[in-house]
Write a protein that holds these residues in place. Structure first.
Motif, PDB file in Angstrom:
ATOM      1  N   ALA A   1      -2.103  11.094  14.815  1.00  0.00           N
ATOM      2  CA  ALA A   1      -1.688  10.883  16.200  1.00  0.00           C
ATOM      3  C   ALA A   1      -1.045   9.522  16.390  1.00  0.00           C
ATOM      4  O   ALA A   1      -0.084   9.382  17.151  1.00  0.00           O
ATOM      5  N   THR A   2      -1.549   8.503  15.716  1.00  0.00           N
ATOM      6  CA  THR A   2      -1.019   7.150  15.878  1.00  0.00           C
ATOM      7  C   THR A   2       0.434   7.070  15.442  1.00  0.00           C
ATOM      8  O   THR A   2       1.281   6.483  16.134  1.00  0.00           O
ATOM      9  N   LEU A   3       0.743   7.648  14.286  1.00  0.00           N
ATOM     10  CA  LEU A   3       2.105   7.594  13.761  1.00  0.00           C
ATOM     11  C   LEU A   3       2.897   8.863  14.055  1.00  0.00           C
ATOM     12  O   LEU A   3       4.062   8.969  13.658  1.00  0.00           O
ATOM     13  N   ARG A   4       2.283   9.798  14.757  1.00  0.00           N
ATOM     14  CA  ARG A   4       2.925  11.083  15.062  1.00  0.00           C
ATOM     15  C   ARG A   4       3.413  11.753  13.779  1.00  0.00           C
ATOM     16  O   ARG A   4       4.534  12.228  13.673  1.00  0.00           O
ATOM     17  N   LEU A   5       2.513  11.795  12.790  1.00  0.00           N
ATOM     18  CA  LEU A   5       2.839  12.420  11.515  1.00  0.00           C
ATOM     19  C   LEU A   5       2.913  13.940  11.679  1.00  0.00           C
ATOM     20  O   LEU A   5       2.177  14.524  12.466  1.00  0.00           O
ATOM     21  N   PRO A   6       3.779  14.581  10.928  1.00  0.00           N
ATOM     22  CA  PRO A   6       3.903  16.039  11.049  1.00  0.00           C
ATOM     23  C   PRO A   6       2.704  16.755  10.445  1.00  0.00           C
ATOM     24  O   PRO A   6       2.166  16.351   9.411  1.00  0.00           O
ATOM     25  N   THR A   7       2.285  17.812  11.094  1.00  0.00           N
ATOM     26  CA  THR A   7       1.158  18.610  10.641  1.00  0.00           C
ATOM     27  C   THR A   7       1.510  20.089  10.702  1.00  0.00           C
ATOM     28  O   THR A   7       2.503  20.489  11.295  1.00  0.00           O
ATOM     29  N   PHE A   8       0.656  20.887  10.090  1.00  0.00           N
ATOM     30  CA  PHE A   8       0.709  22.338  10.268  1.00  0.00           C
ATOM     31  C   PHE A   8      -0.731  22.833  10.253  1.00  0.00           C
ATOM     32  O   PHE A   8      -1.636  22.150   9.783  1.00  0.00           O
TER      33      PHE A   8
ATOM     34  N   THR B 178       0.852  -1.185   0.000  1.00  0.00           N
ATOM     35  CA  THR B 178       0.000   0.000   0.000  1.00  0.00           C
ATOM     36  C   THR B 178       0.887   1.233   0.000  1.00  0.00           C
ATOM     37  O   THR B 178       1.775   1.366   0.848  1.00  0.00           O
ATOM     38  N   VAL B 179       0.660   2.101  -0.965  1.00  0.00           N
ATOM     39  CA  VAL B 179       1.333   3.401  -0.998  1.00  0.00           C
ATOM     40  C   VAL B 179       0.347   4.419  -0.440  1.00  0.00           C
ATOM     41  O   VAL B 179      -0.708   4.682  -1.020  1.00  0.00           O
ATOM     42  N   LEU B 180       0.678   4.967   0.710  1.00  0.00           N
ATOM     43  CA  LEU B 180      -0.187   5.896   1.418  1.00  0.00           C
ATOM     44  C   LEU B 180       0.466   7.270   1.347  1.00  0.00           C
ATOM     45  O   LEU B 180       1.455   7.525   2.033  1.00  0.00           O
ATOM     46  N   TYR B 181      -0.065   8.114   0.478  1.00  0.00           N
ATOM     47  CA  TYR B 181       0.544   9.440   0.389  1.00  0.00           C
ATOM     48  C   TYR B 181      -0.344  10.454   1.111  1.00  0.00           C
ATOM     49  O   TYR B 181      -1.547  10.504   0.928  1.00  0.00           O
ATOM     50  N   CYS B 182       0.272  11.227   1.977  1.00  0.00           N
ATOM     51  CA  CYS B 182      -0.417  12.230   2.782  1.00  0.00           C
ATOM     52  C   CYS B 182      -0.156  13.603   2.165  1.00  0.00           C
ATOM     53  O   CYS B 182       0.968  13.898   1.759  1.00  0.00           O
ATOM     54  N   TYR B 183      -1.199  14.423   2.121  1.00  0.00           N
ATOM     55  CA  TYR B 183      -1.056  15.737   1.491  1.00  0.00           C
ATOM     56  C   TYR B 183      -1.896  16.761   2.239  1.00  0.00           C
ATOM     57  O   TYR B 183      -2.883  16.419   2.906  1.00  0.00           O
TER      58      TYR B 183
ATOM     59  N   ALA C 258      -5.726  28.192   8.260  1.00  0.00           N
ATOM     60  CA  ALA C 258      -7.151  28.517   8.208  1.00  0.00           C
ATOM     61  C   ALA C 258      -7.947  27.722   9.230  1.00  0.00           C
ATOM     62  O   ALA C 258      -9.064  27.274   8.964  1.00  0.00           O
ATOM     63  N   GLY C 259      -7.348  27.525  10.411  1.00  0.00           N
ATOM     64  CA  GLY C 259      -8.050  26.860  11.495  1.00  0.00           C
ATOM     65  C   GLY C 259      -8.166  25.364  11.372  1.00  0.00           C
ATOM     66  O   GLY C 259      -8.899  24.728  12.133  1.00  0.00           O
ATOM     67  N   VAL C 260      -7.429  24.759  10.433  1.00  0.00           N
ATOM     68  CA  VAL C 260      -7.498  23.313  10.199  1.00  0.00           C
ATOM     69  C   VAL C 260      -6.102  22.712  10.340  1.00  0.00           C
ATOM     70  O   VAL C 260      -5.132  23.248   9.793  1.00  0.00           O
ATOM     71  N   ASP C 261      -6.007  21.601  11.076  1.00  0.00           N
ATOM     72  CA  ASP C 261      -4.748  20.856  11.141  1.00  0.00           C
ATOM     73  C   ASP C 261      -4.597  20.066   9.850  1.00  0.00           C
ATOM     74  O   ASP C 261      -5.497  19.303   9.473  1.00  0.00           O
ATOM     75  N   ARG C 262      -3.461  20.231   9.182  1.00  0.00           N
ATOM     76  CA  ARG C 262      -3.245  19.613   7.874  1.00  0.00           C
ATOM     77  C   ARG C 262      -1.982  18.764   7.901  1.00  0.00           C
ATOM     78  O   ARG C 262      -0.974  19.137   8.495  1.00  0.00           O
ATOM     79  N   LEU C 263      -2.040  17.625   7.226  1.00  0.00           N
ATOM     80  CA  LEU C 263      -0.876  16.749   7.140  1.00  0.00           C
ATOM     81  C   LEU C 263       0.172  17.369   6.235  1.00  0.00           C
ATOM     82  O   LEU C 263      -0.141  17.879   5.154  1.00  0.00           O
ATOM     83  N   LYS C 264       1.414  17.311   6.663  1.00  0.00           N
ATOM     84  CA  LYS C 264       2.495  17.685   5.764  1.00  0.00           C
ATOM     85  C   LYS C 264       2.677  16.573   4.730  1.00  0.00           C
ATOM     86  O   LYS C 264       2.343  15.411   4.967  1.00  0.00           O
ATOM     87  N   ARG C 265       3.195  16.933   3.583  1.00  0.00           N
ATOM     88  CA  ARG C 265       3.301  15.983   2.474  1.00  0.00           C
ATOM     89  C   ARG C 265       4.362  14.926   2.771  1.00  0.00           C
ATOM     90  O   ARG C 265       5.533  15.247   3.005  1.00  0.00           O
ATOM     91  N   LEU C 266       3.942  13.665   2.754  1.00  0.00           N
ATOM     92  CA  LEU C 266       4.866  12.548   2.934  1.00  0.00           C
ATOM     93  C   LEU C 266       4.247  11.298   2.344  1.00  0.00           C
ATOM     94  O   LEU C 266       3.042  11.241   2.084  1.00  0.00           O
ATOM     95  N   THR C 267       5.074  10.289   2.120  1.00  0.00           N
ATOM     96  CA  THR C 267       4.618   9.029   1.533  1.00  0.00           C
ATOM     97  C   THR C 267       5.129   7.865   2.360  1.00  0.00           C
ATOM     98  O   THR C 267       6.308   7.821   2.717  1.00  0.00           O
ATOM     99  N   LEU C 268       4.213   6.943   2.658  1.00  0.00           N
ATOM    100  CA  LEU C 268       4.558   5.709   3.357  1.00  0.00           C
ATOM    101  C   LEU C 268       4.267   4.529   2.450  1.00  0.00           C
ATOM    102  O   LEU C 268       3.233   4.505   1.767  1.00  0.00           O
ATOM    103  N   VAL C 269       5.150   3.552   2.445  1.00  0.00           N
ATOM    104  CA  VAL C 269       4.908   2.287   1.753  1.00  0.00           C
ATOM    105  C   VAL C 269       4.802   1.209   2.816  1.00  0.00           C
ATOM    106  O   VAL C 269       5.729   1.009   3.611  1.00  0.00           O
ATOM    107  N   LEU C 270       3.637   0.534   2.857  1.00  0.00           N
ATOM    108  CA  LEU C 270       3.375  -0.502   3.856  1.00  0.00           C
ATOM    109  C   LEU C 270       3.199  -1.851   3.172  1.00  0.00           C
ATOM    110  O   LEU C 270       2.662  -1.923   2.055  1.00  0.00           O
ATOM    111  N   ASP C 271       3.624  -2.923   3.843  1.00  0.00           N
ATOM    112  CA  ASP C 271       3.403  -4.262   3.296  1.00  0.00           C
ATOM    113  C   ASP C 271       2.074  -4.810   3.814  1.00  0.00           C
ATOM    114  O   ASP C 271       1.336  -4.127   4.529  1.00  0.00           O
TER     115      ASP C 271
END
Length: 294
Positions: A239-246, A155-160, A249-262
């Motif tokens: 919160a589970t993976l402690r992914l970086p956010t910023f 699984t390629v999980l890309y966060c944006y 406009a009053g919304v917590d947003r994921l910083k761009r990153l990609t995870l590859v999971l088996d």
């Protein structure tokens, strides 16, 4: 939950701190959210004394933040899991992490990315080898969705940070001036155009942002995105993976990153920081090629 008379009885902040205002307590909630549930594992992870750990766990159970689940009957042994009230603290953990990264470890500037040599980048890259606990995010349809494919080897999980369809919700003011924020549409469309290459590698592609499901559905229809877009609006994945956010406009947003999971839900590869949204798709394919057969 207890109502502490010593604290200001009419101040919700004061009353909340009477439950979670201790350093060990918040770190315990962080680690339980991250998938550590047994007493010995929590002690080893935190380096806390057995006495202090016992006291904190007992208090969190009494306050309804954690619940005990029997996993070994003789002698009785319990795991600790977040309750609904505990999961309600996930945005608090994310906000603390964001504030600490920006103002304590950083220079206070707003950014949707990180330097390659930053503490944040080291934390994200250390996710390799981490197993993602079972969880459900929300699909664009509004139904529950596992962020790991059940029928693929990878699984390629890309966060944006966020992508919007014209005519509906729009990008926040100053979006293009936030480093790392722009490029989400290009990234998603590049994944769309190269889906065949991921399928040939037995890999599913999922996009994740903190947008609402209706916003994801509108963007998917507009951009003809054929793979699932998932909402982490509740910040469970973050919160589970402690992914970086910023926060913009009053919304917590994921910083761009990609995870590859088996298929065992283990993170086998990480791309961060992502400075080229379209190029990250080629990087994800190269990462998969390096993992196949290992």
């Amino acid at each position: 939950m207890r109502h502490t008379e010593a604290a200001d009885p009419d101040c919700a902040i004061s009353q909340a701190l009477s439950v979670v205002g201790d350093t060990w307590t918040l770190l315990l909630i962080r680690d339980v959210a991250g998938g550590t549930h047994q007493f010995d594992a929590l002690q080893n992870a935190l380096g806390i004394s057995r006495k202090v750990l016992t006291e904190r766990l007992k208090a969190l159970v009494a306050d309804g933040v954690l619940e005990k689940r029997l996993y070994h009957p003789h002698p009785p042994r319990y795991e600790y899991h977040l309750t609904g009230a505990g999961r309600g603290l996930l945005p608090v953990l994310v906000a603390l992490q964001d504030w600490g990264g920006r103002y304590v470890l950083g220079d206070g500037s707003l950014s949707g990315t990180s330097a390659a040599d930053s503490a944040e980048t080291r934390r994200v890259m250390a996710l390799t080898g981490r197993r993602l606990p079972a969880m459900e995010l929300t699909a664009a349809s509004g139904g529950p969705a596992d962020p790991v494919a059940a029928d693929r080897a990878w699984t390629v999980l890309y966060c944006y940070p966020g992508a919007y369809a014209p005519g509906g919700a729009d990008y926040p003011p100053g979006w293009s001036g936030i480093p790392g924020a722009a490029g989400c549409t290009l990234e998603s469309c590049t994944y769309r155009d190269r889906m065949g290459e991921f399928a040939a590698r037995d890999a599913a592609v999922y996009g994740v942002s903190t947008q609402r499901p209706d916003q994801l559905a509108a963007f998917a229809e507009h951009a003809r995105i054929p793979f699932p877009l998932l909402s982490d609006a509740g910040l469970e994945l973050a919160a589970t993976l402690r992914l970086p956010t910023f926060r913009a406009a009053g919304v917590d947003r994921l910083k761009r990153l990609t995870l590859v999971l088996d298929d065992s839900r283990t993170v086998r590869g990480v791309l961060y920081p992502v400075t080229d949204p379209a190029g990250s798709v080629e990087d994800a394919l190269a990462l998969l090629d390096g993992l196949v057969g290992t």
